[in-house]
Design a protein around this motif. Structure first.
Motif, PDB file in Angstrom:
ATOM      1  N   LEU A 295       0.696  -1.016   0.086  1.00  0.00           N
ATOM      2  CA  LEU A 295      -0.052   0.285  -0.159  1.00  0.00           C
ATOM      3  C   LEU A 295       0.724   1.603  -0.094  1.00  0.00           C
ATOM      4  O   LEU A 295       0.674   2.109  -0.339  1.00  0.00           O
ATOM      5  CB  LEU A 295      -1.178   0.351   1.243  1.00  0.00           C
ATOM      6  CG  LEU A 295      -2.450  -0.680   1.128  1.00  0.00           C
ATOM      7  CD1 LEU A 295      -2.905  -0.862   2.846  1.00  0.00           C
ATOM      8  CD2 LEU A 295      -3.245  -0.772   0.118  1.00  0.00           C
ATOM      9  N   ILE A 296       2.322   1.735   0.921  1.00  0.00           N
ATOM     10  CA  ILE A 296       2.822   2.135   1.121  1.00  0.00           C
ATOM     11  C   ILE A 296       3.467   2.948  -0.626  1.00  0.00           C
ATOM     12  O   ILE A 296       3.313   4.095  -1.190  1.00  0.00           O
ATOM     13  CB  ILE A 296       4.414   2.267   2.126  1.00  0.00           C
ATOM     14  CG1 ILE A 296       3.736   2.170   3.144  1.00  0.00           C
ATOM     15  CG2 ILE A 296       5.053   2.980   1.304  1.00  0.00           C
ATOM     16  CD1 ILE A 296       4.473   1.644   4.674  1.00  0.00           C
ATOM     17  N   ILE A 297       3.738   1.964  -1.584  1.00  0.00           N
ATOM     18  CA  ILE A 297       4.619   2.273  -2.984  1.00  0.00           C
ATOM     19  C   ILE A 297       3.354   2.694  -3.651  1.00  0.00           C
ATOM     20  O   ILE A 297       3.521   3.973  -4.250  1.00  0.00           O
ATOM     21  CB  ILE A 297       4.965   0.375  -3.208  1.00  0.00           C
ATOM     22  CG1 ILE A 297       6.329  -0.066  -2.183  1.00  0.00           C
ATOM     23  CG2 ILE A 297       5.227   0.920  -4.658  1.00  0.00           C
ATOM     24  CD1 ILE A 297       6.179  -1.405  -2.688  1.00  0.00           C
ATOM     25  N   ILE A 298       2.541   1.712  -3.517  1.00  0.00           N
ATOM     26  CA  ILE A 298       1.500   2.716  -3.837  1.00  0.00           C
ATOM     27  C   ILE A 298       0.559   4.102  -4.078  1.00  0.00           C
ATOM     28  O   ILE A 298       0.648   4.518  -5.074  1.00  0.00           O
ATOM     29  CB  ILE A 298       0.045   1.433  -4.825  1.00  0.00           C
ATOM     30  CG1 ILE A 298      -0.240   0.075  -4.794  1.00  0.00           C
ATOM     31  CG2 ILE A 298      -1.651   2.152  -5.281  1.00  0.00           C
ATOM     32  CD1 ILE A 298      -1.414  -1.263  -4.267  1.00  0.00           C
ATOM     33  N   VAL A 299       0.331   3.822  -2.844  1.00  0.00           N
ATOM     34  CA  VAL A 299      -0.068   5.800  -2.073  1.00  0.00           C
ATOM     35  C   VAL A 299       1.728   6.876  -2.770  1.00  0.00           C
ATOM     36  O   VAL A 299       0.933   7.566  -3.284  1.00  0.00           O
ATOM     37  CB  VAL A 299      -0.600   4.942  -0.995  1.00  0.00           C
ATOM     38  CG1 VAL A 299       0.284   7.258  -0.227  1.00  0.00           C
ATOM     39  CG2 VAL A 299      -1.236   4.962   0.236  1.00  0.00           C
ATOM     40  N   ALA A 300       2.745   5.978  -2.233  1.00  0.00           N
ATOM     41  CA  ALA A 300       3.750   6.634  -3.131  1.00  0.00           C
ATOM     42  C   ALA A 300       3.639   7.331  -4.578  1.00  0.00           C
ATOM     43  O   ALA A 300       3.807   8.336  -5.113  1.00  0.00           O
ATOM     44  CB  ALA A 300       5.235   6.407  -2.124  1.00  0.00           C
ATOM     45  N   ALA A 301       3.454   6.367  -5.309  1.00  0.00           N
ATOM     46  CA  ALA A 301       3.227   6.518  -6.407  1.00  0.00           C
ATOM     47  C   ALA A 301       1.518   7.568  -6.703  1.00  0.00           C
ATOM     48  O   ALA A 301       2.396   8.339  -7.520  1.00  0.00           O
ATOM     49  CB  ALA A 301       3.271   5.257  -7.388  1.00  0.00           C
ATOM     50  N   PHE A 302       0.865   7.176  -5.864  1.00  0.00           N
ATOM     51  CA  PHE A 302      -0.302   8.698  -6.126  1.00  0.00           C
ATOM     52  C   PHE A 302       0.281   9.840  -6.010  1.00  0.00           C
ATOM     53  O   PHE A 302       0.214  10.740  -5.946  1.00  0.00           O
ATOM     54  CB  PHE A 302      -1.113   8.120  -5.146  1.00  0.00           C
ATOM     55  CG  PHE A 302      -2.659   8.687  -4.800  1.00  0.00           C
ATOM     56  CD1 PHE A 302      -3.413   8.409  -6.283  1.00  0.00           C
ATOM     57  CD2 PHE A 302      -2.923   9.986  -4.532  1.00  0.00           C
ATOM     58  CE1 PHE A 302      -4.495   9.376  -6.468  1.00  0.00           C
ATOM     59  CE2 PHE A 302      -3.925  10.537  -4.802  1.00  0.00           C
ATOM     60  CZ  PHE A 302      -4.574  10.238  -5.335  1.00  0.00           C
ATOM     61  N   GLY A 303       1.429   9.455  -4.117  1.00  0.00           N
ATOM     62  CA  GLY A 303       2.044  11.488  -4.323  1.00  0.00           C
ATOM     63  C   GLY A 303       2.577  12.336  -5.037  1.00  0.00           C
ATOM     64  O   GLY A 303       2.484  13.114  -5.088  1.00  0.00           O
ATOM     65  N   CYS A 304       4.071  11.275  -5.775  1.00  0.00           N
ATOM     66  CA  CYS A 304       4.169  11.975  -6.787  1.00  0.00           C
ATOM     67  C   CYS A 304       3.264  11.907  -8.278  1.00  0.00           C
ATOM     68  O   CYS A 304       3.909  13.910  -8.129  1.00  0.00           O
ATOM     69  CB  CYS A 304       5.244  10.617  -7.276  1.00  0.00           C
ATOM     70  SG  CYS A 304       6.665   9.446  -6.412  1.00  0.00           S
ATOM     71  N   PHE A 305       2.600  11.555  -8.539  1.00  0.00           N
ATOM     72  CA  PHE A 305       1.659  12.598  -9.366  1.00  0.00           C
ATOM     73  C   PHE A 305       0.703  13.673  -8.722  1.00  0.00           C
ATOM     74  O   PHE A 305       0.939  14.460  -9.339  1.00  0.00           O
ATOM     75  CB  PHE A 305       0.502  10.809  -9.009  1.00  0.00           C
ATOM     76  CG  PHE A 305      -0.493  11.464 -10.499  1.00  0.00           C
ATOM     77  CD1 PHE A 305      -0.461  11.538 -12.186  1.00  0.00           C
ATOM     78  CD2 PHE A 305      -2.116  12.062 -10.839  1.00  0.00           C
ATOM     79  CE1 PHE A 305      -0.711  11.695 -13.079  1.00  0.00           C
ATOM     80  CE2 PHE A 305      -2.728  11.961 -11.599  1.00  0.00           C
ATOM     81  CZ  PHE A 305      -1.924  12.075 -12.897  1.00  0.00           C
ATOM     82  N   GLY A 306       0.395  12.860  -7.906  1.00  0.00           N
ATOM     83  CA  GLY A 306      -1.009  14.338  -6.949  1.00  0.00           C
ATOM     84  C   GLY A 306       0.663  15.563  -6.916  1.00  0.00           C
ATOM     85  O   GLY A 306      -0.478  17.079  -7.080  1.00  0.00           O
ATOM     86  N   ALA A 307       1.653  15.820  -6.320  1.00  0.00           N
ATOM     87  CA  ALA A 307       2.530  16.805  -6.554  1.00  0.00           C
ATOM     88  C   ALA A 307       2.611  17.003  -7.411  1.00  0.00           C
ATOM     89  O   ALA A 307       3.067  17.862  -7.841  1.00  0.00           O
ATOM     90  CB  ALA A 307       4.478  15.778  -5.725  1.00  0.00           C
ATOM     91  N   TRP A 308       3.477  16.005  -8.180  1.00  0.00           N
ATOM     92  CA  TRP A 308       3.666  16.740  -9.816  1.00  0.00           C
ATOM     93  C   TRP A 308       2.525  17.144 -10.629  1.00  0.00           C
ATOM     94  O   TRP A 308       3.250  18.778 -11.573  1.00  0.00           O
ATOM     95  CB  TRP A 308       4.471  15.948 -10.801  1.00  0.00           C
ATOM     96  CG  TRP A 308       4.766  15.625 -11.974  1.00  0.00           C
ATOM     97  CD1 TRP A 308       4.970  15.495 -13.661  1.00  0.00           C
ATOM     98  CD2 TRP A 308       6.656  16.547 -12.133  1.00  0.00           C
ATOM     99  NE1 TRP A 308       5.548  16.529 -14.130  1.00  0.00           N
ATOM    100  CE2 TRP A 308       6.816  16.284 -13.764  1.00  0.00           C
ATOM    101  CE3 TRP A 308       7.238  16.825 -10.614  1.00  0.00           C
ATOM    102  CZ2 TRP A 308       7.946  17.325 -13.437  1.00  0.00           C
ATOM    103  CZ3 TRP A 308       8.260  16.697 -11.513  1.00  0.00           C
ATOM    104  CH2 TRP A 308       9.222  16.954 -12.676  1.00  0.00           C
ATOM    105  N   LYS A 309       0.962  16.957 -10.360  1.00  0.00           N
ATOM    106  CA  LYS A 309       0.254  17.716 -11.127  1.00  0.00           C
ATOM    107  C   LYS A 309      -0.847  19.134 -10.401  1.00  0.00           C
ATOM    108  O   LYS A 309      -1.151  18.894 -10.980  1.00  0.00           O
ATOM    109  CB  LYS A 309      -1.117  16.523 -11.886  1.00  0.00           C
ATOM    110  CG  LYS A 309      -0.366  15.489 -12.444  1.00  0.00           C
ATOM    111  CD  LYS A 309      -0.844  15.902 -13.814  1.00  0.00           C
ATOM    112  CE  LYS A 309      -0.422  14.802 -14.677  1.00  0.00           C
ATOM    113  NZ  LYS A 309      -0.287  15.624 -16.245  1.00  0.00           N
TER     114      LYS A 309
ATOM    115  N   SER B 103      -2.165  19.677  -7.841  1.00  0.00           N
ATOM    116  CA  SER B 103      -3.598  18.828  -7.908  1.00  0.00           C
ATOM    117  C   SER B 103      -3.820  18.645  -5.887  1.00  0.00           C
ATOM    118  O   SER B 103      -3.428  17.557  -5.042  1.00  0.00           O
ATOM    119  CB  SER B 103      -4.352  17.554  -8.473  1.00  0.00           C
ATOM    120  OG  SER B 103      -5.471  17.540  -7.507  1.00  0.00           O
ATOM    121  N   PRO B 104      -4.693  20.268  -5.741  1.00  0.00           N
ATOM    122  CA  PRO B 104      -4.580  20.155  -3.965  1.00  0.00           C
ATOM    123  C   PRO B 104      -5.891  18.511  -3.626  1.00  0.00           C
ATOM    124  O   PRO B 104      -5.538  18.901  -2.561  1.00  0.00           O
ATOM    125  CB  PRO B 104      -5.511  20.985  -3.809  1.00  0.00           C
ATOM    126  CG  PRO B 104      -5.083  22.236  -4.750  1.00  0.00           C
ATOM    127  CD  PRO B 104      -4.828  21.193  -6.452  1.00  0.00           C
TER     128      PRO B 104
END
Length: 248
Positions: free
Chosen positions: A62-76, A78-79
């Motif tokens: 889950l940490i790996i999946i959430v980390a990928a999600f966090g990278c996407f959110g920071a790069w985009k 998106s609040p």
């Protein structure tokens, strides 16, 4: 996005998520090692007690999946995605703390069960029945790898029926190329066996592996808290900047 400060937060959050992936893999590896220790030293009787390790492996994924999600959110930038990312991290922290508390509380019970299973398997190790040969192989492996002999020492082999000399795996290598039969005879006649019992060494090894898992989880919680702060800070900065542009 304007300003070096916000860009630094953005890139720092991406770096932190990269660290999250590394720590997620570390937690999975540590949990797998701990599970392997428990199963490998359980005396061939199907040990229980590795349930917390299974949960930690799931948390690591889950940490790996959430980390990928966090990278996407920071790069985009998106609040909304960053708030979801922070919420997921809070849930993961609560899971890790729950698993860590459960693992610490259950550890004495797990080690007590292992002690019972080790002693039961040692009795079968002394059996002359062919169907119990797997127990002899198990104890030969344990005694050779941990440099120990018997449950509490080499005297266990002659303390109960059938009375046997300690296994050849209780003998330390002598560094010569003599035949195994000669080495065994020399070891028996001179009582050169390992003097330490395997029970304490097995429990110490398993305890160390378990503590490694718990410490990794605690350290990672602090890293996750930092990630939550950065994500919320970045999300708030983006929303503030967007409102400024709307009113400009």
């Amino acid at each position: 996005m304007e300003g070096c400060g916000m860009k630094c937060i953005k890139y720092l959050l991406v770096v932190f998520n990269g660290l999250f992936v590394i720590f997620g893999i570390t937690i999975i590896a540590a949990a797998c090692v701990d599970m392997g220790m428990i199963k490998g030293f359980a005396g061939m009787d199907g040990a229980s007690g590795h349930e917390t390790d299974v949960v930690l492996i799931v948390v690591g994924v889950l940490i790996i999946i959430v980390a990928a999600f966090g990278c996407f959110g920071a790069w985009k930038e998106s609040p909304k995605l960053l708030y979801i990312f922070a919420g997921c991290l809070i849930i993961i922290i609560l899971l890790e703390l729950s698993v860590g508390i459960a693992a610490a509380a259950l550890r004495p019970q797990i080690e007590g069960t292992m002690k019972t299973q080790l002693r039961a398997s040692f009795i079968k190790n002394k059996s002359t029945r062919e169907e119990d040969s797997t127990y002899r192989e198990f104890w030969d492996r344990i005694q050779s790898s941990l440099e120990c002999c018997g449950v509490t020492g080499p005297d266990n082999y002659v303390a109960s029926e059938p009375r046997l000399n300690p296994s050849f795996s209780c003998c330390p290598p002598d560094g010569t190329d003599r035949a195994d039969e000669i080495k065994r005879s020399d070891c028996i006649s001179l009582s050169k066996y390992y003097q330490s019992g395997c029970e304490d060494k097995v429990l110490s090894t398993v305890h160390s592996a378990g503590m490694t898992v718990i410490v990794c989880g605690i350290l990672f919680c602090f890293l996750e808290v930092t990630g939550i702060v950065l994500a919320l800070w970045l999300a708030h900065s983006i929303k503030t900047q967007d409102k400024g542009r709307e009113t400009a």
